[in-house]
Scaffold this motif. Structure first.
Motif, PDB file in Angstrom:
ATOM      1  N   ALA A 486     -13.885  48.375  96.427  1.00  0.00           N
ATOM      2  CA  ALA A 486     -14.603  47.101  96.503  1.00  0.00           C
ATOM      3  C   ALA A 486     -16.051  47.391  96.843  1.00  0.00           C
ATOM      4  CB  ALA A 486     -13.985  46.215  97.566  1.00  0.00           C
ATOM      5  N   ALA A 487     -16.949  46.773  96.112  1.00  0.00           N
ATOM      6  CA  ALA A 487     -18.393  46.961  96.283  1.00  0.00           C
ATOM      7  C   ALA A 487     -18.768  48.452  96.300  1.00  0.00           C
ATOM      8  CB  ALA A 487     -18.858  46.280  97.578  1.00  0.00           C
ATOM      9  N   GLY A 488     -18.075  49.204  95.488  1.00  0.00           N
ATOM     10  CA  GLY A 488     -18.350  50.636  95.375  1.00  0.00           C
ATOM     11  C   GLY A 488     -17.808  51.485  96.511  1.00  0.00           C
ATOM     12  N   ILE A 489     -17.050  50.878  97.413  1.00  0.00           N
ATOM     13  CA  ILE A 489     -16.498  51.637  98.546  1.00  0.00           C
ATOM     14  C   ILE A 489     -15.008  51.898  98.300  1.00  0.00           C
ATOM     15  CG2 ILE A 489     -16.070  51.606 101.048  1.00  0.00           C
ATOM     16  CD1 ILE A 489     -18.307  49.440 101.192  1.00  0.00           C
ATOM     17  N   TYR A 518     -19.108  40.051  98.959  1.00  0.00           N
ATOM     18  CA  TYR A 518     -20.005  39.054  99.560  1.00  0.00           C
ATOM     19  C   TYR A 518     -20.950  39.741 100.555  1.00  0.00           C
ATOM     20  CZ  TYR A 518     -21.816  35.227 102.308  1.00  0.00           C
ATOM     21  OH  TYR A 518     -22.666  34.375 102.946  1.00  0.00           O
ATOM     22  N   CYS A 519     -20.373  40.553 101.435  1.00  0.00           N
ATOM     23  CA  CYS A 519     -21.187  41.196 102.479  1.00  0.00           C
ATOM     24  C   CYS A 519     -22.163  42.196 101.870  1.00  0.00           C
ATOM     25  CB  CYS A 519     -20.302  41.884 103.503  1.00  0.00           C
ATOM     26  SG  CYS A 519     -19.348  40.718 104.471  1.00  0.00           S
ATOM     27  N   ASP A 520     -21.687  42.896 100.863  1.00  0.00           N
ATOM     28  CA  ASP A 520     -22.544  43.872 100.201  1.00  0.00           C
ATOM     29  C   ASP A 520     -23.781  43.180  99.621  1.00  0.00           C
ATOM     30  OD1 ASP A 520     -22.720  46.684  99.126  1.00  0.00           O
ATOM     31  OD2 ASP A 520     -22.897  45.510  97.268  1.00  0.00           O
ATOM     32  N   GLU A 521     -23.555  42.023  99.022  1.00  0.00           N
ATOM     33  CA  GLU A 521     -24.639  41.286  98.385  1.00  0.00           C
ATOM     34  C   GLU A 521     -25.580  40.638  99.409  1.00  0.00           C
ATOM     35  OE1 GLU A 521     -23.209  38.329  95.603  1.00  0.00           O
ATOM     36  OE2 GLU A 521     -25.204  37.370  95.637  1.00  0.00           O
ATOM     37  N   HIS A 522     -24.993  40.048 100.453  1.00  0.00           N
ATOM     38  CA  HIS A 522     -25.813  39.267 101.378  1.00  0.00           C
ATOM     39  C   HIS A 522     -26.345  40.065 102.570  1.00  0.00           C
ATOM     40  CE1 HIS A 522     -23.854  36.076  99.134  1.00  0.00           C
ATOM     41  NE2 HIS A 522     -24.830  35.271  99.531  1.00  0.00           N
ATOM     42  N   ILE A 523     -25.666  41.128 102.968  1.00  0.00           N
ATOM     43  CA  ILE A 523     -26.129  41.873 104.158  1.00  0.00           C
ATOM     44  C   ILE A 523     -26.652  43.253 103.777  1.00  0.00           C
ATOM     45  CG2 ILE A 523     -25.541  42.632 106.507  1.00  0.00           C
ATOM     46  CD1 ILE A 523     -23.199  40.657 106.416  1.00  0.00           C
ATOM     47  N   LEU A 615     -19.468  32.937 104.316  1.00  0.00           N
ATOM     48  CA  LEU A 615     -18.537  33.303 103.238  1.00  0.00           C
ATOM     49  C   LEU A 615     -17.623  32.122 102.910  1.00  0.00           C
ATOM     50  CD1 LEU A 615     -16.958  35.353 101.416  1.00  0.00           C
ATOM     51  CD2 LEU A 615     -15.741  36.075 103.445  1.00  0.00           C
ATOM     52  N   MET A 616     -17.109  31.487 103.948  1.00  0.00           N
ATOM     53  CA  MET A 616     -16.180  30.380 103.732  1.00  0.00           C
ATOM     54  C   MET A 616     -16.901  29.157 103.164  1.00  0.00           C
ATOM     55  SD  MET A 616     -13.418  31.720 104.294  1.00  0.00           S
ATOM     56  CE  MET A 616     -13.286  33.429 104.776  1.00  0.00           C
ATOM     57  N   LYS A 617     -18.164  29.021 103.517  1.00  0.00           N
ATOM     58  CA  LYS A 617     -18.949  27.909 102.981  1.00  0.00           C
ATOM     59  C   LYS A 617     -19.092  28.091 101.469  1.00  0.00           C
ATOM     60  CE  LYS A 617     -23.358  25.575 103.673  1.00  0.00           C
ATOM     61  NZ  LYS A 617     -24.698  25.722 104.183  1.00  0.00           N
ATOM     62  N   GLU A 618     -19.328  29.350 101.092  1.00  0.00           N
ATOM     63  CA  GLU A 618     -19.474  29.636  99.666  1.00  0.00           C
ATOM     64  C   GLU A 618     -18.157  29.430  98.929  1.00  0.00           C
ATOM     65  OE1 GLU A 618     -22.209  32.877  98.453  1.00  0.00           O
ATOM     66  OE2 GLU A 618     -20.421  33.710  97.509  1.00  0.00           O
TER      67      GLU A 618
END
Lengths: 728, 239
Positions: A486-489, A518-523, A615-618
């Motif tokens: 996931a996200a390259g990991i 999500y975290c990869d993109e936003h953080i 994340l949950m809002k999205e």
């Protein structure tokens, strides 16, 4: 007529009464009440808890009343019509009392048997593949049946002592009311109707918590038998009153002797309980860190531990050797900390026995052992240690997490191996070997992994771990593992083989990927994980929630419940706890956050909870996020703001220490999980919205991933002051 | 007359059951004070009227159960058996019954006094609070209506069968666990816990809304009504 003859007559008489059948029918339907009470299925619990534990609790509660009053009414039956004149002439009142008691207990067994047999198919159907027959019988016969038995023994004994139905009825009610006292309910030994079992695991062993239930039952059995034997002394004889009858019966010396023995045994069991340590409930962090000072004249280059858990007894035995260097020319005292349930023996330095002092000073679920080392430069210190791992006293209401059983082992830090208060040398190594039953897979929480090094002839396997540093969190179970990306990991997902069917059904891989992406993109891109990638580990339900560390996140099985992950309307449950624990990989590993007494609210939880909310809002929309996050934070913040002691801290000084600890322990999670996320949300609004906040967080994550991220850093990055974020 | 009162008082107050119940009340009250009240109820101070009212409301079911239990003393089988002898004495039976209810009232008063005294000791010891006069109104509004109600119910039902009173004791227990709106609730827990939050604000001033006044008056009137109705029935049944 002998004893059994009287019992038979009594049985026939009781069977012919309507009330007997009403009680039996009531007992039969009592567990079903829990299905009605839990109509809105609890997605954050396990199926075994919902369909086995809860019915057993409700059944116990209802039956305690039913059988208690039934017992009093049955004993009163003879005396209310003054028939004792006739019965006493035929049979000894003591024999008659015992026969009646046996018949009533027989009815309780019958009622329990009926419940167990008839609820079996339904419970099995509802729990599904995770159903375990042995646990089913164990729960009903250790939780529900003993509660009924104790109510019968208490009611019968009280009646024999006071010989009045109304008073017995009242005393019985008082006894039950006292049992619902909060202090009684939070003490695992005193809660006799509802033993302290917070949850039952679907996927892993429940042995540890069931051990506490057995112990609780043994304690109460001793107490009740003692009380019952005392009541034997009060059985009215020859129309005498209580005092006269007492002196008549006391001549049978074995009765008071046995009774006193039972009371002493109960007191002994209470005092010597092996499950919890004696750590004080007040958490004094300052004292804890100050007391555990490292010896600066010593360092270690290698620690080797060999551990053999006894899965039947739930104990552990280990050998540890430490290669030490004494940089002074004097004797040195070294402190090591160990779980309070363990003892250390056979301690030798370079082959010679040394002085060992067990300080018995339990605190934070550890105790200190002081070892005097010789004035030699190179020291090879060896020792044996082991015992039953005790849990921290503050976790009394939620026991069962750390355990050693045949299908689940979870031990951390000083429960696995003693921790020496000595700094490591430049090149140092920690090596642990553990021998486990063949079906178990050993997993460590962190970057390094256990490797199976041998399959032994006795059906066990030996696993080895090599790592830097002494701290270790160890799990072993019938795990299965899957690799995903996931996200390259690269991610290694380790979970109970029992849960495989559900994991496939709920498509867990997709949910995990979603959070990572999500975290990869936003953080930002995650960098601190091992060569093998990241580990995600499923733990038993006792872990309630989860935690994250360097390259690994661990989550309780409730995070993967089918109900929690498939119900779109109930996102604020299992799946979100799972997301929260994964997000901790971004916020809160290593030394990123330092918790201080002055700034309790700033911890890894604030940013993690905030990111989970985003994340949950999205995922579920603004309304959902507001209802399940922002409103709850606001509620917590209001609660804290309005709290009397928060407004007038000077009154805290007037209270005894235990109350201060109680109040502060209540406030701490609100500060971390509700107040701080609300402040971050306020910051988001002040800096210009979500996108602007994402940029700030990305920057902070890149700059501070390997150092401390303080509240000051956060405020500076936002261009705000503390006052700006004060809540109204 | 006073001799009978003294005798009946001695019978009740020195009865072992009464003494046991007093001990139970002391333990329960202290537990409640040091466990719940010390934290302050609904964000108010532990020595606020709201916290004190909550404390009394939590104790009230126990006091009510005890009151009903005293009633069963006077309607026990043995008491019924000696009714014939009492009727033959120069003192009217009605007077004896009235004295017995006065004795029950005194017994209840003493237990309520113990409850209040404990809370005053607690507030003084922990917070140095001495303004106990503020609480007298609350003691009256919380305890008096339930006292009237259960005296009425006790006299009405006790005349029939004691088992009915035991049934009512069970009902009281269930009511103690139910959370009802303050307009209808019997003991006042919802009012003292919920109303300060409903008013909002920090440390709201103590205020009793009309709904709660009506509640207390209704229960008092029902209780007094039942008491005198039962009395009338008893008097009639003698003839």
């Amino acid at each position: 007529m002998n004893f059994f003859g009287y019992a038979r007559v009594e049985l026939k008489r009781i069977l012919s009464k309507k009330i007997t059948w009403i009680v039996m029918i009531g007992a039969f339907f009592s567990p079903a009440l829990s299905y009605w009470l839990n109509q809105s299925s609890n997605t954050s619990s396990t199926r075994t808890s919902m369909y086995l534990l809860n019915p057993a609790f409700v059944g116990a509660f209802v039956c305690v009343f039913l059988f208690g009053f039934f017992t009093i009414s049955e004993f009163h039956d003879i005396y209310k019509n003054q028939m004792e004149v006739f019965t006493d002439a035929i049979v000894s009142p003591t024999i008659f009392y015992i026969a009646k008691l046996f018949v009533l207990i027989g009815f309780a067994i019958l009622a329990q048997g009926m419940v167990v047999l008839l609820y079996f198919p339904y419970t099995k159907m509802k729990i599904g593949a995770m159903f375990r027959g042995s646990l089913y019988f164990e729960v009903y016969f250790t939780i529900m049946f003993p509660a009924i038995l104790f109510s019968i023994l208490f009611a019968a004994s009280v009646y024999q002592i006071v010989r009045r139905a109304d008073l017995s009825f009242l005393l019985f009610l008082i006894f039950i009311l006292i049992s619902f006292n909060q202090k009684m309910q939070q003490n695992f030994l005193l809660s006799w109707i509802k033993p302290l079992v917070a949850v039952l695991s679907d996927d892993f062993s429940n042995k540890r918590v069931m051990m506490t239930v057995y112990y609780n039952r043994l304690f109460w059995l001793c107490l009740m038998i003692g009380f019952c034997l005392f009541s034997f002394l009060c059985i009215r004889k020859y129309q005498k009153g209580i005092i006269g009858s007492f002196f008549y019966h006391i001549r049978k010396i074995y009765l008071p002797v046995l009774g006193i023995f039972c009371f002493i045994l109960a007191a002994f069991l209470y005092q010597k309980q092996p499950f919890l340590d004696h750590s004080p409930l007040e958490l004094d962090y300052e004292n804890h860190y100050n007391i555990n000072k490292y010896n600066q004249f010593l360092n270690y280059s290698k620690i080797t531990a060999e551990i053999v858990p006894d899965v039947k007894k739930g104990t552990l035995q280990g050998n540890m050797t430490i290669e030490l260097k004494n940089m002074s020319s004097n004797e040195q005292r070294m402190i090591l900390t160990i779980n309070p349930g363990y003892t250390i023996s056979n301690v030798k330095a370079n082959g010679k026995e040394v002085l060992v002092v067990d300080r018995q000073n339990d605190d934070f679920n550890e105790k200190q052992v002081e070892i005097t080392l010789p004035a030699e430069k190179e020291i090879l210190l060896s020792m044996e240690y082991g015992g039953f791992p005790r849990e921290w006293s503050i976790t009394e209401t939620f026991q069962g997490d750390r355990q050693i059983s045949s299908d689940y082992i979870y031990l951390d830090n000083t429960k696995f191996v003693p921790y020496i208060k000595v700094a490591p040398a430049i090149n140092y190594l920690f090596e642990a070997r553990i021998t486990l039953p063949a079906h178990m897979m050993a997993v460590s929480f962190g970057r390094d992994d256990f490797v199976c090094i041998s399959e032994n002839e006795d059906g066990t396997k030996t696993w080895k771990l090599q790592q830097k540093g002494q701290g270790i969190i160890f799990y072993a179970a019938d795990f299965t593992s899957e690799d995903l990306e996931a996200a390259g990991i690269p991610i290694r997902f380790i979970y109970s083989a029992r849960h495989k069917e559900i994991m496939d059904k709920i498509n867990i891989k997709e949910t995990i990927k979603e959070v990572f992406e999500y975290c990869d993109e936003h953080i930002g891109a995650l960098s601190f994980y091992g060569e093998e990638g990241m580990k995600l580990v499923e733990l038993s339900a006792y872990s309630s929630g989860g935690y994250a560390g360097d390259g690994a996140s661990a989550m309780a099985e409730t995070c993967f419940s089918e109900e929690g992950l498939t119900d779109k309307n109930r996102g604020a449950s299992g799946s979100e706890v799972m997301a929260h624990e994964i997000i901790h990989q971004w916020w809160g590993l290593g030394n990123m956050f330092m918790e201080t007494e002055e700034e309790q609210e700033w911890s890894s939880e604030g940013l993690t909870v905030y990111t989970t909310y985003r994340l949950m809002k999205e995922k579920f929309g603004e309304e959902y996020a507001k209802e399940n996050y922002v409103d709850l934070w606001q509620e917590g913040a209001d609660k804290l703001k309005n709290n009397f002691y928060h407004r007038y801290p000077e009154y805290l000084e007037k209270l005894p220490e235990s109350y201060v600890a109680l109040i502060q322990n209540e406030q701490r999670p609100i500060l971390k999980y509700q107040v701080m996320p609300l402040k971050i949300l306020k910051a988001e609004q002040l800096v210009g919205g979500e996108e602007a906040m994402d940029k700030i967080l990305k920057k902070l994550f890149q700059e501070k991933a390997y150092s401390y991220l303080t509240y000051e850093d956060f405020l500076n990055a936002c261009g705000l002051t503390r006052e700006d974020l004060e809540l109204e | 007359m006073s001799e009978i009162l003294k005798y009946e008082l001695k019978r009740l107050l020195f009865h072992k059951v009464y003494l046991i119940l007093c001990a139970v009340i002391v333990c329960y009250s202290w537990g409640l004070l040091t466990r719940d009240v010390i934290l302050g109820i609904s964000n108010t101070a532990p020595f606020s009227e709201w916290s004190f009212g909550y404390y009394l409301a939590k104790i009230s079911p126990i006091l009510s159960i005890m009151l009903l239990f005293f009633v069963t003393f006077f309607y026990s089988k043995q008491e019924k058996e000696i009714k014939g002898i009492l009727l033959a004495t120069p003192t009217s039976y009605e007077k004896i019954v009235t004295i017995r209810y006065v004795v029950i009232a005194i017994g209840f008063l003493i237990q309520s006094g113990i409850v209040a005294l404990l809370s005053f000791i607690f507030l003084n010891r922990f917070f140095g609070y001495t303004r106990i006069a503020n609480f007298i109104g609350i003691i009256i509004t919380v305890l008096l209506p339930t006292f009237f109600l259960f005296m009425g119910i006790g006299r009405m039902m006790g005349g029939k069968k004691n088992i009915v009173i035991y049934g009512i004791i069970m009902m009281v227990l269930i009511l103690a666990f139910l959370s009802l709106p303050y307009q209808v609730e019997l003991f006042g827990e919802s009012f003292f816990k919920g109303y300060p939050l409903e008013i909002g604000g920090i440390e709201p001033e103590f205020y009793v809304p009309m709904g709660y006044w009506i509640n207390r008056i209704c229960y008092s009137v029902i209780g007094i009504g039942l008491f005198f109705l039962a009395r009338r029935k008893e008097v009639r049944s003698q003839f």
